[in-house]
Design an enzyme around this catalytic site. Structure first.
Site, PDB file in Angstrom:
ATOM      1  N   CYS A 120       0.839  -1.208   0.000  1.00  0.00           N
ATOM      2  CA  CYS A 120       0.000   0.000   0.000  1.00  0.00           C
ATOM      3  C   CYS A 120       0.873   1.257   0.000  1.00  0.00           C
ATOM      4  CB  CYS A 120      -0.937  -0.005   1.197  1.00  0.00           C
ATOM      5  SG  CYS A 120      -2.225   1.270   1.129  1.00  0.00           S
ATOM      6  N   CYS A 121       1.883   1.282   0.844  1.00  0.00           N
ATOM      7  CA  CYS A 121       2.793   2.434   0.892  1.00  0.00           C
ATOM      8  C   CYS A 121       3.536   2.595  -0.421  1.00  0.00           C
ATOM      9  CB  CYS A 121       3.803   2.266   2.035  1.00  0.00           C
ATOM     10  SG  CYS A 121       3.145   2.606   3.680  1.00  0.00           S
ATOM     11  N   CYS A 203      -1.074   8.241   7.301  1.00  0.00           N
ATOM     12  CA  CYS A 203      -2.407   7.948   6.779  1.00  0.00           C
ATOM     13  C   CYS A 203      -3.313   7.486   7.926  1.00  0.00           C
ATOM     14  CB  CYS A 203      -2.325   6.870   5.706  1.00  0.00           C
ATOM     15  SG  CYS A 203      -1.509   7.402   4.189  1.00  0.00           S
ATOM     16  N   CYS A 206      -3.514   3.776   9.314  1.00  0.00           N
ATOM     17  CA  CYS A 206      -2.295   3.196   9.885  1.00  0.00           C
ATOM     18  C   CYS A 206      -1.685   4.069  10.971  1.00  0.00           C
ATOM     19  CB  CYS A 206      -1.269   2.954   8.772  1.00  0.00           C
ATOM     20  SG  CYS A 206      -1.838   1.828   7.479  1.00  0.00           S
ATOM     21  N   CYS A 229       7.677   4.051   5.903  1.00  0.00           N
ATOM     22  CA  CYS A 229       6.801   3.820   4.766  1.00  0.00           C
ATOM     23  C   CYS A 229       7.558   3.462   3.502  1.00  0.00           C
ATOM     24  CB  CYS A 229       5.929   5.053   4.506  1.00  0.00           C
ATOM     25  SG  CYS A 229       6.855   6.548   4.144  1.00  0.00           S
TER      26      CYS A 229
END
Length: 233
Positions: A120-121, A203, A206, A229
């Site tokens: 995702c990062c 974010c 998280c 990240c």
């Protein structure tokens, strides 16, 4: 133009500057960067805080500031970005991932951040940053040595081998007390989440408030071994 410098020349430039500026003030470091790189210089800011942007705009008015709009930010962080664009002497550039959150969910399934936060990062932070930094030769970031063990040895000026750029950390040596003093003395814009117990803001899915006695970044990817990240690794 600095953009024509070779890898070895960028390394030499970074090494010499790091030695010369090791004890310089943040403003002096930014001023050197602006004089050296001119329009080929950009600040990357998550708008978790704005003291670095304040330092940069004071030393280099009109400087480009790159914000990664991941699609997962707190509303307070987006509001901070908008306030900075209005109040500070910067050219604020928002860059987004190639996919919207909905498009990413359709391809990878919902809540990828829970199942594979590294992926995702990579999609929502690392790739957009690579794209956003491409026009530049040097970038300024807000990392500080005391934030975490993984950042304890960062240099003021370094060669970013991953991107073939010069990476500048003007507030690397600042303590939290120095950050707080600078914010108070300069009436720096503050992300409202800091008033709500957050100490490191990323974010929303998280990020949580750290528990008493925890490291300031303990609320990031809590319960996982993940601590970065990928932007700085």
């Amino acid at each position: 133009m600095t953009s024509t410098l070779t890898e070895s020349e960028l390394r030499e430039l970074a090494d010499a500057a790091n030695e010369r500026l090791a004890d310089a003030s943040a403003a002096e470091i930014v001023a050197w960067a602006r004089e050296t790189f001119g329009a080929d210089l950009v600040v990357a800011s998550s708008m978790a805080d704005t003291h670095l942007v304040h330092v940069a705009q004071a030393a280099a008015p009109g400087i480009d500031v790159l914000f990664l709009d991941t699609g997962y930010h707190f509303a307070e962080t987006i509001g901070t970005r908008d306030a900075v664009a209005q109040a500070y002497k910067v050219n604020l550039l928002s860059i987004t991932p190639k996919q919207t959150v909905a498009e990413q969910d359709a391809e990878y399934g919902p809540k990828l951040h829970d199942r594979d936060p590294d992926r995702c990062c990579a999609l929502r932070k690392v790739e957009p940053l690579e794209r956003g930094l491409k026009p530049y030769t040097a970038w300024i970031n807000g990392m500080r040595r005391e934030e975490s063990p993984t950042r304890a040895d960062i240099r003021v000026v370094d060669y970013d081998a991953k991107r073939n750029m010069v990476k500048i950390s003007p507030i690397a040596a600042w303590t939290q007390q120095q950050v707080d003093s600078y914010i108070e003395e300069n009436s720096v814009l503050i992300n409202p989440l800091f008033f709500d117990g957050y100490t490191s803001i990323g974010c929303e899915p998280c990020t949580r408030r750290p528990l008493p006695g925890e490291d300031p970044r303990a609320g990031r990817w809590a319960g996982r071994s993940k601590t970065e990240c990928g932007l700085h690794t």
